[in-house]
Design an enzyme around this catalytic site. Structure first.
Site, PDB file in Angstrom:
ATOM      1  N   HIS A 172     -25.909  30.397  -0.748  1.00 31.23           N
ATOM      2  CA  HIS A 172     -25.322  29.150  -1.224  1.00 31.23           C
ATOM      3  C   HIS A 172     -26.199  27.983  -0.788  1.00 31.23           C
ATOM      4  O   HIS A 172     -26.773  27.993   0.299  1.00 31.23           O
ATOM      5  CB  HIS A 172     -23.918  28.963  -0.638  1.00 31.23           C
ATOM      6  N   GLY A 228      -4.595  17.902 -12.443  1.00 34.65           N
ATOM      7  CA  GLY A 228      -5.565  17.791 -13.519  1.00 34.65           C
ATOM      8  C   GLY A 228      -6.920  18.373 -13.216  1.00 34.65           C
ATOM      9  O   GLY A 228      -7.839  18.260 -14.021  1.00 34.65           O
TER      10      GLY A 228
END
Length: 443
Positions: A247, A400
């Site tokens: 990563h 959202g």
């Protein structure tokens, strides 16, 4: 995130790439090509170096930890903290080669067009705007992360030789957007994502309060705190248990205050998560990162290395997620230019630190037991990201949010077994010892 992946024959250059650690340092990303596929519903397929064309739906990333993590985060790879993402048209390739602005040398414009032509997609910011402010840090950082995305994607695509990168370009309604590139179910990689984002707007009160909790004194301008943030992030999960997960993310943040002053800082890092310990690989990975840091001061790598070991700690397991690397946040010294040069050096170390390790092990033989242990270790990876990563948690609890993008860093497969414990003196126990007691790999 819906992806379309092509099954192609192994491309030329795959066997030629098999080299030792030292040889890869001379490898040029400009000389490699990443096959690019558009997402379903686009006008056509691009399988060439340079810009992809056509619309694609989706969301992308704004990366960070600390405050930046709270807004999107390591596993965010999305507009998690901003919610709304809309369908975006790809900027035509010709936009990267417009006539130079009056008063600017033509060769400057040609150089920017040449640089943009090597990206996975056109920059998020209009190229004409980038030309107007070549010395602005926002311009320098955006072009740098676009470069890194292209370098990493091309290196990974060449190693895999089968799967394509899908290019998902997105826009954020409140300002900015990003580009998410994903390779999935390849010959070498189970899943590899490389995302960039460039977003701007006004900070929410929650985000501003998190900044203040870290010692930043912020005063609003007409009731608002304008900000700009950008970053590149990637999580790579190979199929072979002897090829480690990796990563990285590097980011830049600006906040404008009421008096016109600007708070700015950089953050980022790069870390390795092997299933089995290979001392030579660990030394190579850390030494490469140390060399990048040492260009800017001998005390940087030790500090960033410890920071990484401390951050990626799974408290309920009493172990680290992997064997570490480097990690830093809120970097605003000694100057903006010096900090940028350090971040650039670290980002450019990603390919030479990791790709040789994958090439070395991607064709290693392995047993069902090896694969089982890989799945169990991936379970730990999931635990850290969902339980402790600040950016992931913030995104999951933000109304959202684009959940698919927030969870893009997770592996396709993982496993949990009740009360599993490896035998003493086994190679599985060997990696656990290092995860519980981090080592100095470079001295």
């Amino acid at each position: 995130m819906a992806l379309r992946l092509a099954r192609l024959g192994s491309g030329p250059g795959w066997h030629a790439l098999r080299s030792d650690y030292g040889q890869l340092r001379a490898w040029s990303p400009r000389g490699a090509s990443a096959r690019v596929r558009q997402l379903p519903g686009t006008a056509g397929t691009q399988s060439r170096r340079g810009l992809g064309h056509g619309p694609s739906a989706g969301g992308g990333s704004w990366l960070g930890t600390g405050l930046a993590a709270a807004l999107a985060g390591l596993a965010g790879l999305a507009a998690a903290a901003f919610g709304h993402v809309q369908r975006a048209e790809m900027v035509p390739k010709s936009s990267g080669a417009r006539s130079p602005s009056p008063g600017r040398r033509e060769e400057d414009g040609d150089e920017l067009a040449r640089r943009c032509s090597a990206f996975m997609s056109s920059p998020v910011t209009d190229v004409r705007e980038l030309r107007k402010r070549p010395e602005d840090m926002k311009t320098k950082m955006e072009l740098m992360i676009m470069d890194i995305q292209a370098q990493v994607c091309r290196a990974l695509a060449q190693v895999d030789g089968v799967a394509d990168f899908s290019v998902d370009r997105w826009e954020r309604k409140e300002g900015g957007g990003g580009i998410t590139c994903v390779l999935q179910d390849g010959r070498v990689f189970e899943k590899a994502g490389v995302s960039i984002s460039v977003v701007h707007g006004n900070l929410s009160e929650e985000a501003a309060n998190q900044m203040r909790s870290r010692g930043m004194s912020l005063t609003r301008k007409d009731g608002k705190l304008p900000f700009t943030a950008m970053g590149v992030s990637s999580v790579i999960h190979p199929k072979n248990p002897y090829a480690p997960t990796m990563h990285f993310n590097y980011r830049y943040f600006e906040v404008e205050e009421s008096d016109g002053g600007t708070h700015w800082w950089f953050g980022g890092g790069c870390d390795l998560t092997p299933t089995y310990l290979n001392q030579e690989d660990a030394v190579h990975f850390h030494r490469t990162l140390k060399e990048a840091c040492d260009k800017h001061g001998p005390d940087i790598y030790p500090k960033f290395k410890k920071w990484c070991d401390d951050y990626f700690y799974i408290v309920h397991r009493g172990e680290r997620r992997g064997i570490g690397g480097i990690f830093f946040d809120d970097l605003n010294v000694p100057s903006k230019e010096e900090a940028f040069r350090l971040v650039k050096s670290c980002a450019e170390a990603v390919v030479p630190s990791y790709v040789p390790i994958v090439k070395k092990h991607c064709d290693d033989s392995f047993t069902p037991q090896d694969k089982l242990w890989q799945q169990l270790r991936r379970g730990r990876y999931v635990e850290f990201n969902l339980v402790y990563d600040r950016g992931t948690k913030f995104g999951l609890f933000t109304p959202g949010s684009r959940i698919e993008s927030i969870l893009m860093s997770l592996p396709l497969t993982a496993r949990w077994e009740y009360m599993h414990s490896p035998p003493e003196n086994s190679k599985e126990a060997e990696i656990l010892e290092v995860l519980r007691h981090p080592k100095d790999w470079v001295h």
